[in-house]
Motif scaffolding. Structure first.
Motif, mmCIF file in Angstrom:
data_model
loop_
_atom_site.group_PDB
_atom_site.id
_atom_site.type_symbol
_atom_site.label_atom_id
_atom_site.label_comp_id
_atom_site.label_asym_id
_atom_site.label_seq_id
_atom_site.Cartn_x
_atom_site.Cartn_y
_atom_site.Cartn_z
ATOM 1 N N GLY A 122 -20.506 -16.340 36.913
ATOM 2 C CA GLY A 122 -19.279 -16.474 36.133
ATOM 3 C C GLY A 122 -19.182 -15.431 35.046
ATOM 4 O O GLY A 122 -18.106 -14.849 34.805
ATOM 5 N N ARG A 156 -16.303 -12.469 34.522
ATOM 6 C CA ARG A 156 -15.540 -12.316 33.270
ATOM 7 C C ARG A 156 -15.678 -10.913 32.699
ATOM 8 O O ARG A 156 -14.755 -10.400 32.075
ATOM 9 C CB ARG A 156 -16.006 -13.348 32.243
ATOM 10 N N VAL A 168 -7.859 -26.407 33.114
ATOM 11 C CA VAL A 168 -8.554 -25.124 32.969
ATOM 12 C C VAL A 168 -7.664 -24.096 32.274
ATOM 13 O O VAL A 168 -8.091 -23.402 31.344
ATOM 14 C CB VAL A 168 -9.015 -24.586 34.343
ATOM 15 N N SER A 206 -8.044 -14.962 30.536
ATOM 16 C CA SER A 206 -9.095 -15.607 31.321
ATOM 17 C C SER A 206 -9.499 -16.917 30.660
ATOM 18 O O SER A 206 -9.564 -17.009 29.431
ATOM 19 C CB SER A 206 -10.316 -14.692 31.434
ATOM 20 N N THR A 260 -12.235 -20.478 31.063
ATOM 21 C CA THR A 260 -13.456 -21.014 31.669
ATOM 22 C C THR A 260 -13.621 -22.477 31.290
ATOM 23 O O THR A 260 -13.402 -22.859 30.139
ATOM 24 C CB THR A 260 -14.696 -20.225 31.192
ATOM 25 N N LYS A 261 -14.003 -23.292 32.274
ATOM 26 C CA LYS A 261 -14.288 -24.700 32.036
ATOM 27 C C LYS A 261 -15.373 -25.135 33.009
ATOM 28 O O LYS A 261 -15.125 -25.270 34.208
ATOM 29 C CB LYS A 261 -13.031 -25.554 32.240
ATOM 30 N N SER A 296 -13.299 -21.105 36.622
ATOM 31 C CA SER A 296 -12.631 -20.138 35.761
ATOM 32 C C SER A 296 -11.288 -19.764 36.377
ATOM 33 O O SER A 296 -11.051 -19.969 37.574
ATOM 34 C CB SER A 296 -13.497 -18.889 35.538
ATOM 35 N N ASP A 329 -8.031 -16.686 36.003
ATOM 36 C CA ASP A 329 -7.545 -15.422 35.468
ATOM 37 C C ASP A 329 -6.044 -15.378 35.749
ATOM 38 O O ASP A 329 -5.633 -15.404 36.914
ATOM 39 C CB ASP A 329 -8.264 -14.270 36.165
#
Length: 301
Positions: A76, A80, A192, A217, A219-220, A224, A226
């Motif tokens: 991840g 990113r 998310v 972006s 994240t959770k 993720s 985008d």
């Protein structure tokens, strides 16, 4: 130990056993187009398939799955930190993190950039801006810095309309609509995508035309997203979603990655038959190039 504490402890043990027996392939099949995959085969080659049909002719989707070394956290982070401008075949001329647009004063000398400068000077109706934005004056860098700054502050879901083009398209509504038409994916990724996120902007070459974009972006946990929520041309909005699972392949700790791409574009709306199939194949190729570049960069670190 009291009966209440015993009950809590038993519950934690049951939850732990469920997590340990989690079935990544079963989860993958539950919300994606991949009903069956071979993890060993996905080590060398990612597999991409057309997503389910969407109810709006402006929309297309592609889903991709692959296996890569490392933990979900490592994979991840690599995604990113990926900078697509280092790969010429992705046609990203510039990638910049944050919301500073000073690099607009020093763009590469390129035919696509010149097209954007000419279109800006003429206030071409190909530019996806609002009528209010089109009425603003200023040199190229000043003009676009003002527009991008305001749209960046507005975030994903509060973007002004693209009504300068003669079409009342709102990017945030496009994002919501694309997700709404894929119910299982929307449910899976609920919570998310928000209004903030880690912001960035890019300059793209889309069919020899320069396009400025804004993205964020999110994240959770092991997910993720985008979101390209503004584009000065080429398409209305785009979403890329990722789900990660820890797996063991050939005795090595690895990560199973699912990626879902959704795009909304005016150019897709009028395509039918063979042309529609051709555009879907082109999107699959574009995503495949992006995934290859991403995997190449990740493996080199």
């Amino acid at each position: 130990m009291s009966s209440r504490l015993l009950a809590i402890a038993a519950g934690l043990l049951i939850a732990g056993s469920v997590d340990l027996k989690a079935d990544p392939l079963g989860e993958l099949a539950s919300f994606t187009v991949f009903s069956s995959v071979n993890l060993s085969e996905l080590k060398s080659d990612a597999k991409s398939l057309r997503g389910p049909a969407l109810g709006n002719s402006r929309f297309q989707s592609v889903q991709t799955v692959w296996v890569t070394p490392g933990s979900p956290a490592q994979v991840g982070a690599a995604i990113r930190n990926f900078n697509p401008s280092g790969h010429s075949d992705l046609h990203v001329l510039l990638h910049s993190n944050g919301s500073s647009f000073s690099r607009l004063n020093n763009l590469p000398s390129d035919g696509a950039v010149q097209w954007l400068k000419d279109a800006t000077e003429k206030k071409s109706n190909e530019l996806q801006i609002s009528r209010e934005e089109a009425a603003k004056s200023g040199a190229f860098a000043q003009f676009w810095s003002g527009i991008l700054s305001a749209r960046s502050s507005a975030g994903v879901f509060d973007q002004p309309s693209y009504d300068h083009t003669g079409k009342n398209i709102r990017p945030g509504e496009e994002v919501n609509s694309m997700l709404a038409q894929q119910g299982k994916i929307r449910q899976r990724f609920s919570g998310v995508i928000g209004s903030g996120g880690e912001k960035y902007w890019e300059l793209l070459d889309v069919d020899k035309k320069g396009v400025l974009t804004l993205g964020a972006s999110f994240t959770k946990g092991m997910q993720s997203a985008d979101v390209l929520y503004y584009a000065s041309g080429g398409y209305y909005a785009a979403i890329t979603l990722y789900q990660f699972w820890p797996v063991e392949v050939d005795g090595k700790s690895s990560t199973l990655v699912w990626r879902g791409d959704l795009v909304s574009s005016a150019e897709l709306a009028d395509l039918r038959g063979v042309e529609r199939l051709g555009s879907e194949s082109a999107l699959i190729r574009d995503v495949a190039r992006s995934v290859r570049a991403l995997r190449s960069d990740s493996s080199s670190h």
